[in-house]
Each structure stands twice: as C-alpha cells, then as structure tokens.
Design an enzyme around this catalytic site. Sequence first.
Site, mmCIF file in Angstrom:
data_model
loop_
_atom_site.group_PDB
_atom_site.id
_atom_site.type_symbol
_atom_site.label_atom_id
_atom_site.label_comp_id
_atom_site.label_asym_id
_atom_site.label_seq_id
_atom_site.Cartn_x
_atom_site.Cartn_y
_atom_site.Cartn_z
ATOM 1 N N GLY A 163 -6.354 5.811 7.075
ATOM 2 C CA GLY A 163 -5.438 6.077 5.978
ATOM 3 C C GLY A 163 -3.992 5.701 6.270
ATOM 4 N N GLY A 164 -3.812 4.663 7.084
ATOM 5 C CA GLY A 164 -2.461 4.140 7.288
ATOM 6 C C GLY A 164 -1.660 4.874 8.342
ATOM 7 N N GLU A 199 -4.588 -6.376 16.338
ATOM 8 C CA GLU A 199 -5.205 -7.386 15.477
ATOM 9 C C GLU A 199 -4.151 -8.341 14.935
ATOM 10 O OE1 GLU A 199 -6.954 -5.178 12.265
ATOM 11 O OE2 GLU A 199 -8.839 -4.875 13.327
ATOM 12 N N ILE A 202 -2.901 -9.461 8.658
ATOM 13 C CA ILE A 202 -3.262 -10.208 7.447
ATOM 14 C C ILE A 202 -2.246 -9.876 6.365
ATOM 15 C CG2 ILE A 202 -5.109 -10.718 5.785
ATOM 16 C CD1 ILE A 202 -6.000 -11.253 8.676
ATOM 17 N N HIS A 207 -8.262 -5.503 -0.912
ATOM 18 C CA HIS A 207 -9.247 -4.576 -0.343
ATOM 19 C C HIS A 207 -10.501 -4.681 -1.196
ATOM 20 C CE1 HIS A 207 -10.523 -0.416 1.167
ATOM 21 N NE2 HIS A 207 -11.383 -0.726 0.219
ATOM 22 N N ASN A 289 -17.966 3.043 5.298
ATOM 23 C CA ASN A 289 -17.844 4.442 4.901
ATOM 24 C C ASN A 289 -19.224 5.025 4.698
ATOM 25 O OD1 ASN A 289 -15.013 4.289 4.879
ATOM 26 N ND2 ASN A 289 -15.068 3.375 2.857
ATOM 27 N N ARG A 291 -20.195 7.847 3.315
ATOM 28 C CA ARG A 291 -20.280 8.885 2.281
ATOM 29 C C ARG A 291 -20.452 8.245 0.896
ATOM 30 N NH1 ARG A 291 -14.976 7.625 3.467
ATOM 31 N NH2 ARG A 291 -13.801 6.928 1.651
HETATM 32 C C1 MV4 Z 1 -4.575 -4.243 8.116
HETATM 33 C C2 MV4 Z 1 -3.729 -4.934 7.232
HETATM 34 C C3 MV4 Z 1 -3.403 -6.231 7.561
HETATM 35 N N1 MV4 Z 1 -3.881 -6.803 8.698
HETATM 36 N N2 MV4 Z 1 -5.039 -4.860 9.230
HETATM 37 C C4 MV4 Z 1 -4.207 0.042 6.087
HETATM 38 C C5 MV4 Z 1 -4.963 1.291 6.413
HETATM 39 C C6 MV4 Z 1 -6.181 0.895 7.157
HETATM 40 N N3 MV4 Z 1 -7.363 1.246 6.414
HETATM 41 C C7 MV4 Z 1 -6.077 -0.570 7.370
HETATM 42 N N4 MV4 Z 1 -4.889 -1.026 6.696
HETATM 43 C C8 MV4 Z 1 -4.495 -2.316 6.807
HETATM 44 N N5 MV4 Z 1 -4.945 -2.977 7.893
HETATM 45 C C9 MV4 Z 1 -4.677 -6.108 9.495
HETATM 46 N N6 MV4 Z 1 -5.116 -6.694 10.614
HETATM 47 C C10 MV4 Z 1 -3.290 -4.264 6.096
HETATM 48 C C11 MV4 Z 1 -3.650 -2.945 5.866
HETATM 49 C C12 MV4 Z 1 -3.154 -2.344 4.664
HETATM 50 C C13 MV4 Z 1 -4.006 -2.052 3.587
HETATM 51 C C14 MV4 Z 1 -5.380 -2.305 3.640
HETATM 52 C C15 MV4 Z 1 -6.194 -2.014 2.568
HETATM 53 C C16 MV4 Z 1 -5.652 -1.481 1.417
HETATM 54 C C17 MV4 Z 1 -4.301 -1.207 1.325
HETATM 55 C C18 MV4 Z 1 -3.459 -1.487 2.404
HETATM 56 C C19 MV4 Z 1 -2.100 -1.222 2.308
HETATM 57 C C20 MV4 Z 1 -1.289 -1.485 3.370
HETATM 58 C C21 MV4 Z 1 -1.816 -2.037 4.548
#
Ligand code: MV4
Length: 456
Positions: A163-164, A199, A202, A207, A289, A291
């Site tokens: 969750g960030g 990582e 990106i 999503h 996930n 669930r």
């Molecule tokens: C990332 C990304 C960009 N590059 N990983 C945010 C929480 C976690 N679930 C993973 N997240 C991200 N991982 C890499 N290598 C960008 C995010 C991200 C994000 C991902 C999905 C939906 C909304 C987001 C909002 C901000 C950052």
Amino acid sequence: MNKILIANRGEIAVRIIRTCKEMNIKTVAIYSEADKDALHTRLADEAICIGPAIPTKSYLNIKNIIEAAYITSSDSIHPGFGFLSENSKFAKICEESNIKFIGPSSNVIELLGNKSKKKKLMKQAGIPVIPGSEGCIKNIEEAILIAKEIGYPVILKASAGGGGKGIRIAKNVEELQKNYEIVKQEAKTSFNDDNIYLEKYIKNPRHIEVQILADEYGNVVHLGERDCTIQRKHQKIVEETPSTIIDEKLRNKLGNIAIKVAQIAKYISCGTVEFLVDSDKNFYFMEMNTRIQVEHPITEMRTGIDIVKEQIKIAAEEKLKYKQKEIKFKGYSIECRINAENPHKNFMPCPGKINEIHLPGGNGIRVDTAIYNGYIIPPNYDSMIAKIICLGTTRNEAIAKMKRALEELVIDGVNTNRDFLLEIIKKPNFIRGNFDTSFIEKEILNNQNLKKEEYK
Ligand code: MV4
C-alpha cells in the site's frame, strides 16, 4: 458446506451472506459492539458478538472468532477482504481447528505474502517481473551495483511493505544512498522487518489485474482483467473492465500468465494477479492477492459469474464447471467506491447518522452496500460505505450510466466523495481512457487546490 461464519462486516459481509442464501448455506455473522444494528448482523441466520468496536478486539480477534465458529457449529469461515483475509496464521489455525478457511491454504498465503520470495519464484519460472535485485539487497554497495546495471530511476521497496508504505524512488547514486537508509529504517519501524529490495522504476504505469479461479483438480481459468489505475494514495476509487489499453491478444497473453502464476504457486481458490503495465505495454507481475477483492463485481457484471459462489464451491472441493473458452465477456463495467469522507478536508472520514438515503437502480446498475435509512456509520472502520457498479454495451454507455447513477444517489447526514467521483468520470482524459496512476493528483487535486484558493 453447511454453515459459513462470515469473519467480516459491512458490504462484503452482506455480499457473502446473499450468495450463501442463494446456495442454501446457513450463515453466521460476527459483530462488534459497534455493529449490533449493522445490516450483516441482521441478515445472517445467526449473529454472535465477538468483542468491542476496536478491530483488534473483534474482527481481528482470532481466538474469539474461532470460538464463535465452535459455538455455532460452523464448518467454514469466509474472511471477506481486509481484516484476517490474508493472515496466514489465521488460515493455519482454521486448518488445525478443522474449520474450512474459504481461500487458499495457509502455506500459499504465506508464500505470496512475501514480496521478495514470490518475485524470485515467479522470475525463475519465466514470469515477467520488473528488473531488479534477485531477492533482498544485503548492503548499499550491492544496491549501487544493481542500479548501475539496470539504470536509474530505481525504486526501493520494503519486503514486508504494501500500500505504498516503505517505498522510495532514487534518480541517482546520491538519492539511492540517502533513500536506502530511509527505507531500511521505515521498514524496521513499520513492519519490524528491514529487508528491502530494488527495482527499475516504471514511470506512469497502469495497474492491471487478472481475476482467476483455480480448483483442487488443477483446473484454472481467468475471468479477464480489471483496470484499477485510478487511485488516490494507493486507494482505488474507480475500476473498470475491460481496460482501454488491453486488446484481445494482450488479454489472452495476460490471462495465460495469470493462470501460470496460479499454477506455480499451487493456488486453489479465487485470486487476483496484479501487473504493472508501462506506456509501451510491457507488463510485469507484481503480486497475487489471495482474497476476494473489493472490485470483483465489475468482473461478475461482465462475465455473469458469481465469484463468491465459485470461491465457496472450490472450497467445498467441487470441480470448476467452466472451461476457458466457455467464459464469455459481455459489455463494459465500471465501479465507483462511495466513501463517507470529506474531499475538501483532505478526505477526512465522516462517520455519523444517515438521515435520508436513495440508492440508484435501473437497467445495468448494481449497488453493493450495508447502509440503510437511519444507520449510524461507526467511526472505527473503513470509510467505504457503498459501491456503484454499472454495465453498458459500450464504454461510453457505461460512463453515462455511472454519471446518471451518481447523480441519482442521495446520502444525507454524512459527507461523501460523490461529487469527487463525478468530477473524475467527466474528465476528458478519463473518457478518452488516457490516464495513469498519477491521474488523480495531476488532473483533479491540483484543480481543487486552485478552486480552494479562488474561494478565499
Ligand atoms: C512500482 C511503481 C513503479 N515502478 N514499482 C505502489 C504500491 C505498491 N503496490 C507498488 N507501487 C508501485 N510500484 C516500480 N518498480 C509504481 C507504483 C505505484 C503504483 C502502482 C500501482 C497503482 C498505483 C500506484 C501509485 C503510485 C506508485
């Protein structure tokens, strides 16, 4: 399966009870002292109080929940989402207590809950993952080496995070050195686990997640994707299926990879495989996930399949009755999450009494909620109080239906994000399908701050 105890509350508890009734399965609600008059408490065949309002003493109280299952002779527990739904320890206690946990086995929950472990496993099996460290990084020197190899920007993530929380981006070595220490510290204090991994970052991803069903007999099917890109602070607000960036060919490809992920993990139940998709439509496995998810109804609308029913049947060791080619996708579905909160006060939760309510209906509209006229929303739980889900024959029709439904909605007595949702779905870039995970911040909140300034 004779009697299911629903270890949850709110709209998802009601959602599960409804399907149980249709399947002729008896239901037991558990409720906290704050939920004596809640809808799930009223709708279930039996209800048992398991503790005070505070979640750790009720909906997270494993001992009391297991005792409630014994007292009521429940043979199984449905965990819903949130609370104990992805707690492998709880699933294990159910297994050892001879209570069927409606979800995958505790071992699988544990495996898929570990960020670096599951990434390593999937990478070794040929699933595309985001380039980065092989498991956790041991020290800053290793981090610098890997970052040099894959190129900046990079992202540091806490292995136990979610969750960030516990993630930081680094655009160069200096930022990497600084953020390495910060994330390590954050991980230690927030999760009591200072393992971190690295990582490639990106930029502006989408999503995309794929719903799967997997039975005990090795049959796995996918139910297509959901685009959950519209989020605020890692909270999804609007979800849709199909995604505007996924065509038939990519859908099959993602679907088959999701199926492979389930097979590699020896997964049994309904589940969701999450991907990040970059602007060149490269996709990368993120997590699975274990669930039922909040946004599952859009998939139900488009496929006609009751995912909770399938989940229960799988737990009862039944064989999947669908082959992949028998799953038909029809139309466009969108979900908006209605939260009791104030968008003008930094989305502060707004619990309180509902004085008047009108829920939208009509062709192609579904509302999942546990609120009713006179209901008092307690302050102890999540602010999501309803989901509006619509199905149209085209995406524009689905958006038009959602706009109509949101305009028709009346919830008096508490603040909601209804107008905020209307603003989102009216944005030209939303209508064009032109958005990424920064959409809310870039297109909505900046404008709102401007508006706020104008008011002064
Ligand atoms: C990332 C990304 C960009 N590059 N990983 C945010 C929480 C976690 N679930 C993973 N997240 C991200 N991982 C890499 N290598 C960008 C995010 C991200 C994000 C991902 C999905 C939906 C909304 C987001 C909002 C901000 C950052």
